[in-house]
Design an enzyme around this catalytic site. Structure first.
Site, PDB file in Angstrom:
ATOM      1  CG  HIS A 385      40.700  30.825  64.854  1.00  0.00           C
ATOM      2  ND1 HIS A 385      41.665  31.806  64.699  1.00  0.00           N
ATOM      3  CD2 HIS A 385      39.527  31.476  65.058  1.00  0.00           C
ATOM      4  CE1 HIS A 385      41.102  32.996  64.823  1.00  0.00           C
ATOM      5  NE2 HIS A 385      39.810  32.829  65.049  1.00  0.00           N
ATOM      6  CG  HIS A 420      32.994  20.033  63.691  1.00  0.00           C
ATOM      7  ND1 HIS A 420      33.477  21.189  63.146  1.00  0.00           N
ATOM      8  CD2 HIS A 420      33.870  19.696  64.673  1.00  0.00           C
ATOM      9  CE1 HIS A 420      34.596  21.556  63.761  1.00  0.00           C
ATOM     10  NE2 HIS A 420      34.857  20.657  64.693  1.00  0.00           N
TER      11      HIS A 420
END
Length: 510
Positions: A385, A420
Site C-alpha cells: 500500500h 495481480h
C-alpha cells in the site's frame, strides 16, 4: 535557580511517566489489548510534551532551530514521504494476550485434525499409513531452475538500476543537455525493467509448476518495485542538490542499496531504524511457522479442495453447480487467506526484519476490524500500500493535479488488479480474469459504498461477509478452470485457447 528546579522536576516527572509505562505494559498486555496501546501512547505523549517544555527552557531558540533543522534532514516530514519508526508487529503484541493466543492454539488444533483425518482416511483406504506429499513435491518442482532464475534477476537488479543512476547523477551537474541526458537514461531504465520479463519466459518455457512460478513471478514484481523506488527517491535529491549548487552529489552507497533489496519494505531510505541485536530464536520460530503454514495449506487442499474439484467436470457447467461450488469453497478460501496473511505478512517479513535488525515491523494493521473496504485496502498489506500510495496515487496527483483524486484512485486499482492478474495468469498457465473483475468492479464499488464514513459493528459484518464470498468465488472458479484444463487438454493450443475459459465447456467422459 527556581527555573532550574522546575526543569529538574519536569525531567524527573517525565522519567517517572516513562517508568510507569514500562511497568504497566506487561500487565496490561495480559489482561486487555484494546486499551493498552491508547494508554501507553498517552503517557508517551505527556512525556514528549514535558520534554519539549524542558528543552525550551534549557536551550535558546537558535539551538532549537539547529536541532529541528538537523531532524528534518534526517527524516522527512509526513507530507514528503513515509516515516520509519521502531515498532513491533501487531500480532506479536496481541499474542501476549492469553485470549488471542488461544485463537492461535485453535488453528493449531484444526491443523492436527486435518492431519489425523488424512492419515485415518488413507489408512482405511490403503490399509497402511501413507505419508507421501505428492502435491507439495509437484508444486515446488524444478527448484534448481527457480534458484538460477532468481539469482540472475537479483544480479541484474543490483547492477543495472544502480549503475544507470550513478552514471546519470555523476554527469548531470556538468551536462549542458540535462533534459536529453535524463531522457536517455530514463529510457534505458525503462527498458531494463522490461528485461525483467525474462523470468516470465523461463516460467513458461520450462513449464515450471505453480508454486515455483509464484516464487519467480512474485520476486520479479518485488525487484521491479524496489528498483523503481530507489530511482524515484534519489532522483529528486540529485535535482535538489544541483538546484542548490551543492558541491557533492548525493549518491547512495552500494551497501545501502543492497540492504534495501533485502529489507522488508518497498520504500527506499539511506538508513532505517535498526535494533541492537538479532534474536535468532525468534527467527527460527518464524521460519518454523512459515513451514507449518505451508503444510497447513497442503492439508486444506487435500481435504477440502481436491475431493470437491476432482470430479467437478463430470457435470456440465450450470448455475446450480456454480452456486454450490462457491459456498463450498468459502471455508478453504478463508483459511488460505488467513494462512497467506500469517505466513508471509507476519512470519516471513518479521524473520527477515529480525535478521536485518530492521526495527519498523508495521507490515500490516488491524485489517480485521475494518468497517470499510477503503480501510481494509490500507491496512491489509501496508508494504505494498505504501508503494502504491507514494509512487502511483501521489505521483498521479502531482502530475495531473489534486482535483483528479477519483481518477488517481481508479488508476491505482487498475494497476493493482492488472499486476495481480498478471501473476495469476502466468502462475496458473491460463488467463481467467476473475480477480481482475473483483478488483476493478466489485472492489471499486465497495470502496465507495463501504467508505470511511461507515462505522459500527454491522459494517464490519458486511465487510467480512463480502470477503468470505469473494474468497469462495476465487477458489471455486480458479480451481474449476485448473482441473478443466487437466481433464480436457487441447493438442495444439492457440493463443485464443489460453484466453477462453475451458471450465465452461469441458465435460469429462467417464
Amino acid at each position: 535557580s527556581l527555573g532550574r528546579v522546575d526543569v529538574d522536576h519536569v525531567i524527573t516527572r517525565k522519567m517517572q511517566l516513562i517508568a510507569e509505562a514500562e511497568q504497566l505494559k506487561p500487565a496490561f498486555m495480559k489482561e486487555v489489548d484494546s486499551h493498552f496501546t491508547e494508554f501507553v501512547n498517552s503517557l508517551v505523549a505527556k512525556s514528549a510534551l514535558l520534554d519539549s517544555s524542558s528543552s525550551a527552557s534549557l536551550f535558546p531558540a537558535s539551538c532549537l532551530e539547529k536541532e529541528l533543522h538537523k531532524a528534518k534532514t534526517l527524516r522527512a516530514p509526513p507530507e514528503h514521504g513515509k516515516i520509519f519508526t521502531a515498532r513491533r508487529s501487531l500480532l506479536d503484541e496481541l499474542f501476549e494476550v492469553s485470549h488471542i493466543r488461544t485463537i492461535y492454539h485453535m488453528f493449531i488444533a484444526l491443523l492436527i485434525v486435518f492431519i489425523l483425518s488424512t492419515l485415518l482416511v488413507d489408512f482405511i483406504d490403503e490399509g497402511r499409513l501413507v505419508l507421501g506429499f505428492d502435491l507439495l513435491v509437484f508444486v515446488f518442482g524444478k527448484f534448481p531452475v527457480v534458484f538460477c532464475t532468481w539469482l540472475c534477476m537479483f544480479c541484474a537488479t543490483v547492477t543495472i538500476p544502480y549503475n544507470l543512476f550513478v552514471w546519470w547523477a555523476q554527469g548531470y551537474c556538468g551536462s549542458s543537455h540535462r533534459v536529453i541526458r535524463s531522457f536517455f537514461y530514463g529510457t534505458l531504465f525503462t527498458h531494463s525493467k522490461q528485461l525483467g520479463f525474462g523470468p516470465t519466459y523461463v516460467a513458461v518455457s520450462y513449464a515450471l509448476p505453480p508454486a515455483s512460478r509464484f516464487i519467480v513471478i512474485l520476486e520479479q514484481v518485488r525487484l521491479v518495485m524496489k528498483a523503481h523506488s530507489f530511482v524515484r527517491e534519489n532522483v529528486p535529491r540529485v535535482l535538489s542538490s544541483v538546484k542548490d549548487k551543492s558541491s557533492t552529489v548525493p549518491i547512495p552507497r552500494i551497501s545501502q542499496y543492497l540492504y534495501f533489496l533485502f529489507a522488508p519494505t518497498l520504500i527506499y531510505r539511506d538508513n532505517y531504524p535498526r535494533n541492537p541485536t538479532i534474536r535468532w530464536g525468534y527467527v527460527a520460530t518464524k521460519f518454523a511457522q512459515v513451514l507449518g503454514s505451508l503444510f497447513y495449506a497442503y492439508y486444506i487442499f487435500v481435504r477440502l479442495c481436491t475431493p470437491q474439484f476432482r470430479n467437478s467436470n463430470q457435470e456440465t457447467f450450470n448455475l446450480r453447480g456454480l452456486v454450490l461450488c462457491i459456498f463450498n469453497s468459502i471455508l478453504p478460501g478463508v483459511l488460505i487467506l488467513f494462512l497467506v496473511f500469517f505466513a508471509f505478512l507476519h512470519c516471513w517479513l518479521n524473520a527477515f526484519a529480525e535478521m536485518l535488525r530492521f526495527a519498523d515491523r508495521m507490515f500490516y494493521k488491524d485489517w480485521w476490524n475494518s468497517t470499510s473496504y477503503a480501510n481494509y485496502y490500507r491496512t491489509w498489506n501496508v508494504v505494498v500500500h505504501d508503494w502504491l500510495y507514494y509512487y502511483a496515487y501521489r505521483d498521479f496527483l502531482w502530475f495531473f493535479g489534486k482535483k483528479f483524486k477519483a481518477a488517481a484512485m481508479l488508476s491505482v486499482f487498475t494497476v493493482s488488479a492488472a499486476v495481480h492478474e498478471y501473476v495469476l495468469s502466468i502462475c496458473f498457465g491460463y488467463f481467467y480474469p476473475v480477480l481482475f473483475c473483483l478488483f476493478t468492479c466489485f472492489g471499486m464499488v465497495f470502496n465507495f459504498i463501504l467508505n470511511d464514513r461507515r462505522k459500527g459493528p454491522i459494517w464490519n459484518v458486511i465487510m467480512w461477509t463480502s470477503l468470505f464470498l469473494g474468497q469462495g468465488v476465487i477458489i471455486c472458479l480458479y480451481s474449476q478452470e485448473w482441473y478443466a484444463r487437466q481433464y480436457c487438454p487441447t493438442e495444439n493450443p492457440t493463443f485464443l485457447d489460453y484466453l477462453t475459459p475451458r471450465s465452461w465447456s469441458c465435460h469429462m467422459k467417464m
